[in-house]
Scaffold this active site. Structure first.
Site, PDB file in Angstrom:
ATOM      1  N   ALA A   1       0.850  -1.188   0.000  1.00 52.32           N
ATOM      2  CA  ALA A   1       0.000   0.000   0.000  1.00 52.32           C
ATOM      3  C   ALA A   1       0.884   1.237   0.000  1.00 52.32           C
ATOM      4  O   ALA A   1       2.072   1.165   0.310  1.00 52.32           O
ATOM      5  CB  ALA A   1      -0.922   0.016   1.216  1.00 52.32           C
ATOM      6  N   LYS A   2       0.314   2.356  -0.364  1.00 51.45           N
ATOM      7  CA  LYS A   2       1.019   3.637  -0.274  1.00 51.45           C
ATOM      8  C   LYS A   2      -0.021   4.743  -0.309  1.00 51.45           C
ATOM      9  O   LYS A   2      -1.090   4.589  -0.913  1.00 51.45           O
ATOM     10  CB  LYS A   2       1.996   3.808  -1.440  1.00 51.45           C
ATOM     11  CG  LYS A   2       3.168   4.726  -1.123  1.00 51.45           C
ATOM     12  CD  LYS A   2       4.174   4.022  -0.219  1.00 51.45           C
ATOM     13  CE  LYS A   2       5.439   4.843  -0.038  1.00 51.45           C
ATOM     14  NZ  LYS A   2       6.467   4.083   0.687  1.00 51.45           N
ATOM     15  N   GLY A   3       0.292   5.853   0.329  1.00 47.99           N
ATOM     16  CA  GLY A   3      -0.656   6.955   0.323  1.00 47.99           C
ATOM     17  C   GLY A   3       0.022   8.247   0.675  1.00 47.99           C
ATOM     18  O   GLY A   3       1.229   8.305   0.926  1.00 47.99           O
TER      19      GLY A   3
ATOM     20  N   ASP B   1       6.803   8.260   5.960  1.00 52.66           N
ATOM     21  CA  ASP B   1       7.470   8.349   4.655  1.00 52.66           C
ATOM     22  C   ASP B   1       7.946   9.795   4.520  1.00 52.66           C
ATOM     23  O   ASP B   1       8.072  10.507   5.518  1.00 52.66           O
ATOM     24  CB  ASP B   1       6.489   7.938   3.548  1.00 52.66           C
ATOM     25  CG  ASP B   1       7.173   7.512   2.262  1.00 52.66           C
ATOM     26  OD1 ASP B   1       7.792   8.376   1.611  1.00 52.66           O
ATOM     27  OD2 ASP B   1       7.101   6.327   1.892  1.00 52.66           O
TER      28      ASP B   1
END
Length: 424
Positions: free
Chosen positions: A113-115, A154
């Protein structure tokens, strides 16, 4: 393997285009069902939310946030949240795909996942950043959780951000849920060693690669571009084991000493911005010049796309260990392959971050904290296990180290899809 002569750098690929190209290159080496490959070309879902923020002056501003879920066949989604002006849907999808491969290479029970939020965090006060984070957590609450999707810090976010995010999630759930995120401060369920883990894993993999090529680490010279959290910890790890760190850099420039630096004397850019370029060194260089130094090992640990078709033929290092995410363009990769310069990929080398995030998640689920010594021991074990799996593929096939890592990942993901089947 015969490689076509690269001519010039193509137009920059988006993250999702690069991720799909890498998937297809790995699939070409394996007998994988085409239906599984097609499924992996696409994210499971992408969430787009609008976040209202009351600024300190009383005005309201709207921000856009994303969360991409790529694949969860091996476990809950896992990946970072970044605050940056260039966050967009395609970037989040591509980075979520890379997280799927990274978790599979490390054999972690997670998917990718990434956001992030489209915002410059430097333009927010600390209280504005907190309000933005708490509202973002509320907007994402239906799709995150310790058994669904576990965010982590991040670019532009940090342990404090994760503590706010976890607190907002917990308040709405009615119970403290530390396993909802990783990368938190240890006082609220974070793991010792989490922040230094990506750099430490780069050091471990560099040590193993040096040994693989039968070099004496005490006669090995190393240049590190980006003396921040990843680069500084990798350099210090290798320095402690006898390597000679001859050059390091920060955003303002590089310093060079052919006799080597005491890496504990040079403060990293995160500790003291400007300390590296302002250090009293025998010689100063540009970041571009550091990349072309005649050294045994080059560790690009700053930003992406620094090794390109324009400079790859001038890179004089005998071995490249990727500390940053995506520091090598596809054209540079082809040139290094043609020149027989091995490149150990980011999805293996810097995977210490997600690995210690997994340890943190386990600690939170079990409500039992680990000592720093245990974290280091467990990280060493997991990195060596992953190294051996990739090395076996590399030795068995006519492929690059990057291909070998993707082959390990794809085989594991495909096997999980085969076992679970397709819901009709």
């Amino acid at each position: 393997m015969t490689v076509a002569e690269p001519t010039s750098e193509p137009e920059a690929e988006s993250a999702v285009e690069t991720a799909r190209r890498q998937l297809e290159r790995a699939a070409a080496h394996l007998d994988v069902d085409e239906g599984i490959v097609e499924r992996l070309r696409h994210p499971t879902s992408v969430y787009r939310v609008t976040i209202p923020l009351e600024r300190d002056d009383g005005t309201t501003e709207m921000f856009t946030g994303y969360r991409a879920h790529h694949d969860s066949v091996r476990g809950p989604y896992k990946g970072g949240l970044r605050y940056h002006p260039d966050v967009n849907e395609d970037e989040c999808i591509g980075l979520s795909m890379w997280m799927t491969w990274k978790c599979a290479v490390m054999d972690l029970p997670f998917g990718g996942a990434k956001g992030g939020v489209v915002v410059n965090p430097k333009e927010l006060s600390n209280t504005e950043k907190e309000r933005l984070t708490r509202r973002f957590a509320e907007e994402l609450r239906p799709v995150i959780g310790p058994m669904k999707d576990i965010p982590a810090p991040d670019m532009g976010t940090d342990p404090e951000t994760m503590a706010w995010f976890m607190d907002a999630y917990s308040m709405q759930e009615g119970e403290t849920t530390p396993g909802a995120v990783t990368g938190k401060p240890p006082v609220v369920g974070g793991s010792h060693g989490r922040e230094k883990a990506p750099g430490r894993s780069v050091g471990i993999i560099a040590r193993e690669a040096i040994d693989y090529y039968d070099w004496d680490i005490e006669n090995t010279t190393v240049a590190v571009q980006g003396f921040g959290s990843v680069g500084a910890n990798a350099a210090r790890y290798l320095d402690e084991r006898g390597a000679t760190i001859v050059a390091v850099s920060d955003v303002d420039g590089a310093i060079y000493n052919p006799d080597g630096f005491d890496t504990n004397d040079v403060e990293d850019h995160d500790e003291t911005p400007g300390m590296v370029s302002g250090y009293d060194a025998p010689e100063t260089l540009t970041n571009a010049e550091l990349l072309e130094l005649d050294v045994d090992v080059l560790i690009p640990a700053a930003i992406g796309n620094v090794l390109t078709g324009e400079n790859a033929r001038r890179v004089s290092a005998d071995l490249i260990i990727e500390g940053a995410n995506g520091p090598t363009t596809s054209t540079a990769d082809q040139i290094f392959e043609e020149r027989d310069v091995p490149v150990i990929p980011d999805i293996l080398a810097n995977a210490g971050g997600v690995t210690v995030s997994y340890f943190e998640w386990l600690q939170d689920i079990n409500r039992r904290a680990w000592s720093l010594d245990r974290v280091h021991e467990e990280l060493e074990t997991e990195m060596l296990r992953a190294w051996e799996a990739v090395r076996e593929e590399y030795d068995a096939r006519d492929v690059t180290w990057r291909d070998a890592a993707y082959l390990v990942a794809l085989q594991r993901i495909a096997a999980a899809h085969e076992a679970r089947g397709l819901w009709p």
